[in-house]
Design an enzyme around this catalytic site. Structure first.
Site, mmCIF file in Angstrom:
data_model
loop_
_atom_site.group_PDB
_atom_site.id
_atom_site.type_symbol
_atom_site.label_atom_id
_atom_site.label_comp_id
_atom_site.label_asym_id
_atom_site.label_seq_id
_atom_site.Cartn_x
_atom_site.Cartn_y
_atom_site.Cartn_z
ATOM 1 N N GLY A 152 0.812 -1.203 0.000
ATOM 2 C CA GLY A 152 0.000 0.000 0.000
ATOM 3 C C GLY A 152 0.850 1.259 0.000
ATOM 4 O O GLY A 152 2.010 1.256 -0.429
ATOM 5 N N ASN A 153 0.273 2.354 0.539
ATOM 6 C CA ASN A 153 0.984 3.623 0.442
ATOM 7 C C ASN A 153 2.284 3.648 1.240
ATOM 8 O O ASN A 153 3.253 4.302 0.837
ATOM 9 C CB ASN A 153 0.066 4.796 0.830
ATOM 10 N N ASP B 80 -7.703 -1.705 2.311
ATOM 11 C CA ASP B 80 -8.262 -0.420 2.733
ATOM 12 C C ASP B 80 -8.686 0.448 1.552
ATOM 13 O O ASP B 80 -9.471 1.378 1.721
ATOM 14 C CB ASP B 80 -7.243 0.353 3.575
#
Length: 368
Positions: free
Chosen positions: A98-99, A129
């Site tokens: 993810g980020n 998410d």
């Protein structure tokens, strides 16, 4: 070329499909795997991996063949990782995540540039998410959403049957500081009579009085109140570090139970808080076939970009215009993705599930 593939952060139900897709497209190259997340990257715990090591059957199982993990990475860690890459003569690195993972990959590329070390880096998107910038939706999200669209209506029907002794039920989803999964849990296309009465998102400021009024209204109208809440919808009520960098502290959830206690004390009715937990991200038996297919494709695209020497990017995923569902995979600069959070857009920031028809239409093709 010698390529390295790894994963940081948590697994999803389809993350092994991304690994398999990467290995399929990397045929003809030497591929190393880091197994164990960022710790393995820093320590240089790399092992040879081929398609035969990750059979198609593995893509239909939960967990992660690569392992996973989180770490607050320092400059010294980046230097240690680059030293390991030098020892193993690695030309290109892909990380699935993810980020936070994209921030790590971007930092690694920047540090390599400072050291004058050529390194091609490509990120493979992955998060339940759905908070990654640069994608219409992230691989992993659709399967977690599908799980919720199957489980939450059953919980609502169960609650309707038990409303005489349990007037309020509050179901908590994952999602950290964004509400994408809570929105998915409002999907009720097969059974509108058992739609949630209220949904709480981190993007909508929480107010205890408004919440209790809405619960009281549902009780008066329906004889029960069925509520969906994102784990980060009211962070002031818990001690969970949803905004912490690198997410190195385990989140235990529990806002649904705090809210259930508040309802019981203030409204004088029986209330249950239900934390759905890790089943949302790990239930491979309920994974979306659309999600599996797209997860495999972003892995393939990453391997091809590395082999072409195109780095500093994450594989993007966007919807093409048209009446039928179709996606494209244009790369997105890591600098535009690293450490950034994509919140639920304004048009879907509501506490009223009946106002989410356009979101449900957006979601439906992802469910597989």
């Amino acid at each position: 070329m010698r390529l390295l593939i790894g994963q940081t952060g948590a697994p999803t139900a389809v993350v092994n499909a991304s690994l398999r897709g990467f290995l399929e497209a990397a045929d003809g190259h030497s591929v190393l795997a880091l197994r164990g997340g960022p710790d393995a990257l820093v320590s240089g715990a790399f092992t040879e991996v081929t398609r035969a090591d990750v059979p198609v059957a593995a893509t239909r199982r939960g967990g992660s063949w690569l392992g996973a993990g989180r770490r607050a990475v320092t400059v010294a860690d980046l230097d240690a990782a680059l030293d390991s890459l030098d020892r193993h003569q690695v030309d290109g690195v892909s990380l699935i995540g993810g980020n936070g993972t994209m921030a790590l990959l971007h930092a690694l590329a920047e540090r390599a540039s400072e050291r004058g070390r050529p390194l091609v880096t490509v990120g493979i998107p992955k998060t339940v998410d759905n908070d990654l910038v640069g994608v219409d939706h992230s691989p992993g999200y659709a399967s977690a959403a599908r799980y919720l669209t199957r489980i939450v209506p059953d919980l609502a029907r169960d609650h309707a049957a038990m409303a005489g002794v349990e007037q309020v039920r509050i179901v908590e989803t994952l999602g950290r500081s964004v509400g994408w999964l809570a929105l998915a849990a409002t999907w009720h296309g097969d059974d509108p009579a058992h739609a949630p009465h209220l949904v709480l998102l981190p993007e909508v400021p929480f107010d205890t009085t408004v919440f209790l009024d809405r619960v009281a209204d549902a009780l008066a109208t329906h004889g029960r109140a069925f509520v969906v809440v994102s784990e980060g919808a009211a962070p002031e009520l818990t001690d969970e570090p949803f905004e912490a960098a690198n997410h190195t502290r385990i989140l235990l959830g529990g806002v649904s139970r705090v809210l259930a206690r508040t309802v019981g004390e203030r409204l004088g009715v029986a209330a249950r808080g239900e934390v759905l937990g890790m089943a949302q991200r790990s239930a491979a038996s309920l994974a979306s076939e659309t999600d599996r297919r797209e997860a495999a494709e972003v892995g393939r695209r990453a391997a091809r970009l590395l082999s072409e020497g195109i780095g500093g990017v994450m594989v993007g995923l966007h919807r093409r215009p048209g009446d039928s569902y179709d996606v494209g995979y244009d790369p997105v600069p890591l600098a535009e993705v690293a450490g950034r959070t994509r919140a639920v857009p304004e048009q879907w920031r509501t506490t009223h599930p009946t106002e989410l028809d356009s979101f449900h239409r957006w979601l439906e093709p992802l469910l597989g």
